[in-house]
Scaffold this motif. Structure first.
Motif, PDB file in Angstrom:
ATOM      1  N   ASN A 304       0.412  -1.539   0.387  1.00 31.70           N
ATOM      2  CA  ASN A 304      -0.559   0.700  -0.193  1.00 31.70           C
ATOM      3  C   ASN A 304       1.317   1.222   0.032  1.00 31.70           C
ATOM      4  OD1 ASN A 304      -2.692  -1.732   0.164  1.00 31.70           O
ATOM      5  ND2 ASN A 304      -2.383  -1.465   2.192  1.00 31.70           N
ATOM      6  N   VAL A 308       1.046   4.092  -2.758  1.00 31.01           N
ATOM      7  CA  VAL A 308       0.922   5.906  -2.650  1.00 31.01           C
ATOM      8  C   VAL A 308       2.493   6.147  -3.061  1.00 31.01           C
ATOM      9  CG1 VAL A 308       1.128   7.918  -0.446  1.00 31.01           C
ATOM     10  CG2 VAL A 308      -0.140   5.932  -0.330  1.00 31.01           C
ATOM     11  N   ASN A 322      -5.246   4.476  -9.507  1.00 26.09           N
ATOM     12  CA  ASN A 322      -5.882   4.701  -7.851  1.00 26.09           C
ATOM     13  C   ASN A 322      -7.354   4.741  -7.709  1.00 26.09           C
ATOM     14  OD1 ASN A 322      -3.490   6.204  -8.173  1.00 26.09           O
ATOM     15  ND2 ASN A 322      -4.370   8.640  -8.674  1.00 26.09           N
ATOM     16  N   ASN A 326      -7.579   2.171  -4.212  1.00 29.05           N
ATOM     17  CA  ASN A 326      -7.849   2.628  -3.150  1.00 29.05           C
ATOM     18  C   ASN A 326      -9.154   1.362  -2.975  1.00 29.05           C
ATOM     19  OD1 ASN A 326      -6.663   4.696  -2.642  1.00 29.05           O
ATOM     20  ND2 ASN A 326      -7.693   6.364  -4.028  1.00 29.05           N
ATOM     21  N   GLN A 329      -8.088  -1.295  -1.313  1.00 31.92           N
ATOM     22  CA  GLN A 329      -7.204  -1.683  -0.200  1.00 31.92           C
ATOM     23  C   GLN A 329      -8.589  -1.406   1.193  1.00 31.92           C
ATOM     24  OE1 GLN A 329      -4.734   1.691   0.175  1.00 31.92           O
ATOM     25  NE2 GLN A 329      -3.573   0.580  -1.596  1.00 31.92           N
ATOM     26  N   THR A 330      -9.920  -1.089   0.948  1.00 36.93           N
ATOM     27  CA  THR A 330     -11.092  -1.177   1.893  1.00 36.93           C
ATOM     28  C   THR A 330     -11.549  -2.552   1.852  1.00 36.93           C
ATOM     29  OG1 THR A 330     -12.650  -0.571   0.085  1.00 36.93           O
ATOM     30  CG2 THR A 330     -11.230   1.377   0.708  1.00 36.93           C
ATOM     31  N   ARG A 338      -1.527  -2.362  -4.885  1.00 38.13           N
ATOM     32  CA  ARG A 338      -1.297  -1.442  -5.682  1.00 38.13           C
ATOM     33  C   ARG A 338      -0.584  -1.615  -7.295  1.00 38.13           C
ATOM     34  NH1 ARG A 338       3.720  -2.137  -7.520  1.00 38.13           N
ATOM     35  NH2 ARG A 338       5.089  -4.246  -6.896  1.00 38.13           N
TER      36      ARG A 338
END
Ligand code: GLA
Length: 391
Positions: A304, A308, A322, A326, A329-330, A338
């Motif tokens: 992760n 970024v 992105n 994103n 990741q939730t 990534r």
């Protein structure tokens, strides 16, 4: 029809006889160590179960004739047309043919026989997706010419020649990671490569973790120019940091502490690029210990952080990548997500608990489509063997 039957049939149609051989070379996905291979760092790719397949035979004709089945296009070249990058009829080689022609060119320059061939090839590595379709083409043709040439090179040497073809003939200043993974892949294993010494070993993911690849379907544009610019920025950083750190050869030799101390001596953009590299080499340095301890939680955190850093410092992400990272990741069961590969479009790589893979893929596809209007392709990837002759 499967891809092997397809190229075999197309070959018979185009050339009027059955191909003597078939070679296969996989694409790759990279878990950690992005944009560090050309900075002497560590990378952690795996060869994937998607590959380029080439059906081929030697020919006595004056030119090699290649048919790209996925594009319905033909190209021809021979040793004496390689330097002008033209075909038998003097027209320019199409872009896709630069990869096999580049391989023939380096093999010839190395004094290795590269006979003229008839070939039909097709790939299920999506092009421009960050999964190394180009390296898989190069490595498949390297196997073809090795098979017919009466010489045998170790896989790493074939990888280095493929990289040279891409650097010198195609004009992309890439590192060694993609050709290495395509040539040296090992079934069910991750490959940890030290890009300075070229020493490598295999590592395993825990049984209950899957690699999920999510394709944004957005394709890279102007990649080679942007890619080469990133590499130039890294070289500029080394040149400037050498004033205070005369012994460094590449960003691999710069510690995070030294970098922080000297960062203000670099132009802003060069600083951002170099900071990504120095910190990413630090992250990839932790990979082995974390994987050996089975600590996927912390390994995923590094992935992760890598995203970024690629987004904000190296600036090789794009809005769709992105969104994809994103959302992932939730989601339940996702350890890390990534962008993978050079960036500017293409795929994300996700580490996901095996039991959650299906719900993860569904929720990711749904979320991505509702935010972008694009339908992604999501699949579980199995690490495969490297390039090989299969017939
Ligand atoms: C491309 C290049 C590799 C590597 C990655 C980024 O795939 O071919 O050599 O630099 O980008 O990690």
């Amino acid at each position: 029809m499967n891809i092997i039957d397809n190229i075999t049939n197309t070959y018979k149609e185009k050339f009027g006889y059955a191909p003597a051989h078939i070679a296969r070379a996989p694409g790759r996905v990279n878990l950690l160590g992005e944009h560090v291979d050309y900075n002497d760092g560590f990378v952690l790719p795996a060869a994937i179960d998607r590959a380029t397949y080439v059906a081929f035979s030697p020919t006595n004709e004056r030119h090699s004739t290649l048919w790209a089945a996925d594009l319905d296009q033909q190209a021809s070249f021979a040793l004496d047309t390689l330097s002008s990058k033209t075909q038998a009829d003097s027209s320019p080689l199409p872009e896709w043919a630069l990869y096999p022609a580049g391989v023939m060119d380096v093999l010839h320059k190395e004094g290795l026989g590269a006979l003229n061939i008839h070939a039909v090839f097709s790939s299920n590595v999506p092009q421009g997706s960050g999964l190394s379709s180009s390296a898989s083409i190069e490595m498949a043709f390297a196997i073809a010419w090795q098979t017919l040439g009466g010489w045998t090179l170790p896989p790493m040497k074939r990888a280095l020649l493929g990289q040279k073809a891409e650097n010198k003939y195609v004009g992309v200043n890439c590192g060694i990671m993609d050709q290495f993974a395509s040539a040296c892949g090992v079934e069910n294993k991750l490959l940890l490569l030290d890009c300075r010494s070229l020493e490598w070993e295999t590592l395993s993911l825990p049984q209950n973790v899957s690699i999920v690849i999510a394709d944004t379907t957005v394709r890279r544009k102007l990649t080679s120019g942007e890619y080469n610019k990133r590499r130039d920025a890294c070289e500029e950083a080394v040149r400037l940091l050498k004033v205070d750190l005369p012994n460094i050869k590449s960003l691999r030799d710069v510690s995070v502490d030294d970098f922080n101390r000297l960062a203000n001596k670099l132009p802003k953009e060069v600083e951002k690029r170099a900071r990504h590299v120095v910190e990413e080499i630090g992250r990839s340095n932790q990979a082995e210990a974390l994987l050996e301890a089975g600590d996927i939680q912390n390994f995923g955190k590094l992935m992760n952080e890598c995203h970024v850093s690629l987004r904000d410092l190296y600036e090789v992400s794009c809005p769709e990548l992105n969104v994809m990272a994103n959302i992932a990741q939730t989601l339940d069961g996702c350890y890390g997500a990534r962008l993978t590969g050079a960036g500017f479009g293409g795929c994300t790589v996700n580490l996901v608990a095996k039991e959650s893979v299906e719900s993860f893929a569904q929720a990711l596809a749904k979320g991505y489509e509702s935010e972008t209007g694009l339908r992604p392709e999501i699949y579980i990837s199995h690490a495969s063997n490297g390039a090989e002759l299969i017939k």
